[in-house]
Design a protein around this motif. Structure first.
Motif, PDB file in Angstrom:
ATOM      1  N   LEU A  58      45.265  44.619  38.023  1.00  0.00           N
ATOM      2  CA  LEU A  58      44.882  45.406  36.851  1.00  0.00           C
ATOM      3  C   LEU A  58      45.938  46.465  36.558  1.00  0.00           C
ATOM      4  CD1 LEU A  58      41.101  46.110  37.666  1.00  0.00           C
ATOM      5  CD2 LEU A  58      42.039  44.251  36.272  1.00  0.00           C
ATOM      6  N   LYS A  59      46.102  46.752  35.274  1.00  0.00           N
ATOM      7  CA  LYS A  59      46.960  47.869  34.876  1.00  0.00           C
ATOM      8  C   LYS A  59      46.259  49.174  35.232  1.00  0.00           C
ATOM      9  CE  LYS A  59      48.720  45.094  31.037  1.00  0.00           C
ATOM     10  NZ  LYS A  59      48.793  44.927  29.567  1.00  0.00           N
ATOM     11  N   ASN A  60      46.972  50.255  35.107  1.00  0.00           N
ATOM     12  CA  ASN A  60      46.424  51.550  35.510  1.00  0.00           C
ATOM     13  C   ASN A  60      45.213  51.948  34.685  1.00  0.00           C
ATOM     14  OD1 ASN A  60      46.662  53.597  37.425  1.00  0.00           O
ATOM     15  ND2 ASN A  60      47.727  54.970  36.019  1.00  0.00           N
ATOM     16  N   ASP A  61      45.119  51.413  33.448  1.00  0.00           N
ATOM     17  CA  ASP A  61      43.966  51.725  32.595  1.00  0.00           C
ATOM     18  C   ASP A  61      42.799  50.771  32.816  1.00  0.00           C
ATOM     19  OD1 ASP A  61      44.915  49.421  31.467  1.00  0.00           O
ATOM     20  OD2 ASP A  61      45.267  50.247  29.458  1.00  0.00           O
ATOM     21  N   GLY A  62      42.952  49.855  33.791  1.00  0.00           N
ATOM     22  CA  GLY A  62      41.876  48.932  34.116  1.00  0.00           C
ATOM     23  C   GLY A  62      41.922  47.628  33.364  1.00  0.00           C
ATOM     24  N   GLU A  63      42.903  47.444  32.482  1.00  0.00           N
ATOM     25  CA  GLU A  63      43.034  46.182  31.755  1.00  0.00           C
ATOM     26  C   GLU A  63      43.576  45.085  32.677  1.00  0.00           C
ATOM     27  OE1 GLU A  63      42.177  45.357  28.454  1.00  0.00           O
ATOM     28  OE2 GLU A  63      41.064  47.211  28.804  1.00  0.00           O
ATOM     29  N   ILE A  64      43.158  43.844  32.415  1.00  0.00           N
ATOM     30  CA  ILE A  64      43.602  42.719  33.242  1.00  0.00           C
ATOM     31  C   ILE A  64      45.074  42.417  32.991  1.00  0.00           C
ATOM     32  CG2 ILE A  64      43.301  40.248  33.701  1.00  0.00           C
ATOM     33  CD1 ILE A  64      40.358  40.597  32.781  1.00  0.00           C
ATOM     34  N   GLU A  65      45.837  42.334  34.070  1.00  0.00           N
ATOM     35  CA  GLU A  65      47.221  41.880  33.993  1.00  0.00           C
ATOM     36  C   GLU A  65      47.296  40.390  34.336  1.00  0.00           C
ATOM     37  OE1 GLU A  65      51.372  41.338  34.004  1.00  0.00           O
ATOM     38  OE2 GLU A  65      50.152  42.906  33.081  1.00  0.00           O
ATOM     39  N   SER A  66      46.712  39.998  35.459  1.00  0.00           N
ATOM     40  CA  SER A  66      46.747  38.591  35.868  1.00  0.00           C
ATOM     41  C   SER A  66      45.764  38.354  37.004  1.00  0.00           C
ATOM     42  CB  SER A  66      48.163  38.175  36.281  1.00  0.00           C
ATOM     43  OG  SER A  66      48.711  39.103  37.196  1.00  0.00           O
ATOM     44  N   PHE A  67      45.563  37.061  37.301  1.00  0.00           N
ATOM     45  CA  PHE A  67      44.620  36.661  38.342  1.00  0.00           C
ATOM     46  C   PHE A  67      45.227  35.500  39.127  1.00  0.00           C
ATOM     47  CE2 PHE A  67      41.044  34.029  39.865  1.00  0.00           C
ATOM     48  CZ  PHE A  67      40.287  34.993  40.531  1.00  0.00           C
ATOM     49  N   GLY A  68      44.897  35.412  40.420  1.00  0.00           N
ATOM     50  CA  GLY A  68      45.304  34.267  41.230  1.00  0.00           C
ATOM     51  C   GLY A  68      46.751  34.307  41.674  1.00  0.00           C
ATOM     52  N   TYR A  69      47.396  33.134  41.682  1.00  0.00           N
ATOM     53  CA  TYR A  69      48.795  33.046  42.108  1.00  0.00           C
ATOM     54  C   TYR A  69      49.676  33.979  41.291  1.00  0.00           C
ATOM     55  CZ  TYR A  69      47.951  28.824  44.926  1.00  0.00           C
ATOM     56  OH  TYR A  69      47.525  27.940  45.878  1.00  0.00           O
ATOM     57  N   GLU A  70      49.406  34.041  39.983  1.00  0.00           N
ATOM     58  CA  GLU A  70      50.208  34.876  39.102  1.00  0.00           C
ATOM     59  C   GLU A  70      50.072  36.354  39.476  1.00  0.00           C
ATOM     60  OE1 GLU A  70      52.757  36.120  36.090  1.00  0.00           O
ATOM     61  OE2 GLU A  70      52.475  34.160  37.046  1.00  0.00           O
ATOM     62  N   ALA A  71      48.867  36.772  39.874  1.00  0.00           N
ATOM     63  CA  ALA A  71      48.660  38.160  40.292  1.00  0.00           C
ATOM     64  C   ALA A  71      49.446  38.469  41.566  1.00  0.00           C
ATOM     65  CB  ALA A  71      47.168  38.430  40.507  1.00  0.00           C
ATOM     66  N   GLU A  72      49.435  37.530  42.521  1.00  0.00           N
ATOM     67  CA  GLU A  72      50.215  37.708  43.750  1.00  0.00           C
ATOM     68  C   GLU A  72      51.702  37.836  43.439  1.00  0.00           C
ATOM     69  OE1 GLU A  72      47.945  35.725  47.565  1.00  0.00           O
ATOM     70  OE2 GLU A  72      49.363  34.481  46.464  1.00  0.00           O
ATOM     71  N   ARG A  73      52.195  36.901  42.612  1.00  0.00           N
ATOM     72  CA  ARG A  73      53.626  36.900  42.281  1.00  0.00           C
ATOM     73  C   ARG A  73      54.026  38.183  41.556  1.00  0.00           C
ATOM     74  NH1 ARG A  73      56.637  36.496  38.165  1.00  0.00           N
ATOM     75  NH2 ARG A  73      54.892  36.161  36.741  1.00  0.00           N
TER      76      ARG A  73
END
Length: 592
Positions: free
Chosen positions: A66-81
């Motif tokens: 999540l971004k600092n404002d709580g918005e979703i940036e990514s999930f799963g493999y993409e979030a790890e990367r």
């Protein structure tokens, strides 16, 4: 939400397996469903790409960025990367982000849940738990809808019945919390079923042919035979979830032993590995490494995950794990020694050593990490086997069905097979798709929610009442202000271990106490220590929720019937005015 209120015969059933380590979805269209073989044409698309290896996968890590404002940036493999890149980028500050990994177990650990419950991310930053779970479900739902759109289907969101999997050992509050999270992710209550993970796997394996079992396939015909009593051992990333079913003449299943288990999944092995590193570089040093060098910590645990897949019982090989430079930096800071020197001077000097940037772990130490976890599982399994033999005359467990991602470990398979195979005629079965059995079984559950005819209650349930004060039995400190009654008395209305049929209610009669009363309110509690509980404030007595029944106000006092429906995967209630036979709006509010 009772199952009878859920949409019937949906165009599409979608199962979401929200796991501790990995998550994914599977679906089946109405025209693809066959009652004779419901496993046919269940789609579990390889919708995820692991990034580094560019390999398509049916599941993705349960990670949320999540971004600092709580918005979703990514999930799963993409979030790890993406988070690893952030940690390596000098122009980025990881503290400006929230990164959550393996957070599902928080619901198992927390005794009190509410909309304001906070959980910490990998950097110990707090964020509302309901937001983390709902955003993760939203990511899985969005990925599914994108997949359906790409396939040019005409399915609308209102045509879909979602099935969300949860461990059978979870509390009512944890299950309800997941329902609230799904609701917040845009899934309506009447389009959602909660499925218990070992039950889903059990349903899936009923229909598998012999050639789709890697171990014990020749015994599959017994699994389908009426009268067979078998144990399902669902070993996932976070929990070991164990239950026992009996196959009935009508093809349905009944639960023979209440669900049991504990936090003994694959991540427990990780926890023991982290403990080993803490013993080497000091607890403070390891804590700093995990907190300040998140990217390197993630890389290290990914390295260890690869090692876990290679550990088996007969092997004597040495395992090599690449050690980040920052771990040596932490060791020098806290111990004035390099990591290699810290290993050599530790209790692990005989079974571990560092060569270059590799930590070499002897097979005995690697096996020991697994053994500590598997021992807890086999002890619980044996207790379950003994209970069934003692409590059910002439019935004994003849099969053990192993499912879940952790069941794919060679060490786990071999250890459990060596321990139970052939003992009192027991056969161990492992399906080819052990890691997908829960996911695909949940799709079947969506079509056949009444396949489990009865379940065994894990808890004793009761209400908080205020009876007339009796100095011989009641605590003086709980006397009401007028001295006439006793506060916080626990009165059970159904005992743990009771077999409850699907959809069959338990009736209780309550009474209004004043004229023109508009509602009655009760606090509902549960406990596993039923014989020791006297008051709702006693240790082991857990708050379930507030029951409220809205009634028509009358001058006369009324009798009111509340029906508790326990036979499904979730607790639901029905309220009726006895005299007028009028159905009343009745709810149990949990986690508020």
């Amino acid at each position: 939400m009772a199952s009878q209120d859920v949409i019937k015969d949906p165009l599409l059933v979608v199962a979401i397996d929200f796991g501790t380590t990995f998550s994914g979805y599977a679906f089946q269209f109405k025209h693809e469903y066959s009652k004779e073989d419901p496993t046919n044409k269940i789609s579990a698309p390889q919708a995820w790409n692991d990034g580094k290896m560019q390999v398509a996968s049916m599941k993705t890590p349960t990670c949320l960025l999540l971004k600092n404002d709580g918005e979703i940036e990514s999930f799963g493999y993409e979030a790890e990367r993406r988070f690893s890149e952030i940690c390596e980028d000098e122009d980025e500050n990881p503290k400006d982000w929230y990164f959550f990994k393996r957070f599902k177990m928080k619901l198992h650990d927390l005794k009190v849940l509410s909309a304001s419950t906070l959980i910490v991310d990998e950097q110990n930053k707090e964020f509302p738990a309901i937001e983390v779970f709902s955003k993760s479900i939203l990511c899985l739902k969005t990925k599914l809808l994108d997949e359906l759109k790409r396939k040019k289907t005409l399915v609308q969101i209102g045509d879909i019945l979602f099935v969300l999997t949860v461990p059978a050992i979870w509390s009512d509050n944890a299950k309800d919390f997941m329902r609230q999270a799904a609701r917040k992710a845009g899934i309506d209550d009447n389009k959602l079923l909660i499925s218990l993970e070992p039950e889903s796997a059990s349903l899936f394996c009923q229909y598998l042919p012999v050639d789709r079992f890697t171990i014990g396939g020749e015994a599959q015909c017994a699994l389908a035979a009426p009268g067979t009593v078998y144990m399902i051992v669902d070993l996932g990333g976070g929990t070991a979830d164990i239950t026992v079913h009996e196959k009935l003449e009508n093809g349905k299943l009944r639960e023979v032993h209440r669900a049991c288990g504990g936090p003994w999944g694959g991540t427990a092995v990780d926890a023991f590995f982290i403990q080993v590193l803490s013993n080497i570089v000091s607890p403070l040093g390891m804590s700093e490494f995990m907190r300040e060098h998140c990217g390197d910590y993630l890389d290290l645990m990914q390295e260890f995950e690869v090692i876990k897949r290679k550990v088996d019982t007969p092997s004597n090989k040495t395992f090599n794990i690449k050690v980040p430079v920052t771990l040596t930096d932490v060791s020098v800071k806290h111990l004035n020694k390099s990591f290699a020197e810290a290993v050599d001077s530790s209790m692990y000097a005989g079974v571990m050593k560092v060569t270059g940037d590799k930590l070499k772990m002897d097979s005995t130490e690697a096996k020991d990490l697994f053994q500590k976890v598997v021992d807890k599982v086999t002890i619980q399994m044996q207790k379950c086997i003994d209970d069934v033999s003692r409590l059910t005359s002439g019935r004994a467990i003849s099969l053990i069905l192993m499912v879940g991602g952790f069941s794919e470990s060679l060490f786990v398979q071999q250890t459990i097979k060596n321990r139970f195979e052939g003992v009192n005629g027991i056969t161990v079965l492992i399906p080819e798709e052990a890691g997908l059995a829960v996911l695909k079984g949940a799709v079947i559950f969506g079509r056949q929610p009444e396949s489990i005819m009865s379940r065994i209650l894990r808890y004793t349930y009761g209400a908080e009442i205020t009876p007339p004060f009796d100095p011989k039995i009641h605590d003086e400190s709980l006397k009401t202000a007028d001295g006439k009654r006793c506060n916080k008395v626990f009165r059970a209305f159904i005992e743990k271990g009771t077999e409850v049929c699907h959809g069959r209610p338990l009736e209780n009669i309550y009474h209004t106490t004043t004229p023109f009363q508009k509602s009655i309110k009760l606090k509902i509690f549960s406990t596993e220590n039923d014989s020791k509980i006297k008051y709702t404030t006693d240790e082991g007595c857990n708050f379930v929720g507030n029951l409220e029944m809205k009634i028509n106000p009358t001058k006369e006092l009324q009798d009111l019937k509340v029906e508790y429906v326990f036979g499904g995967t979730e607790l639901s209630v029905i309220g009726t005015e006895v005299k007028s036979k009028t159905r009343c709006e009745t709810t149990i509010s949990m986690n508020n």
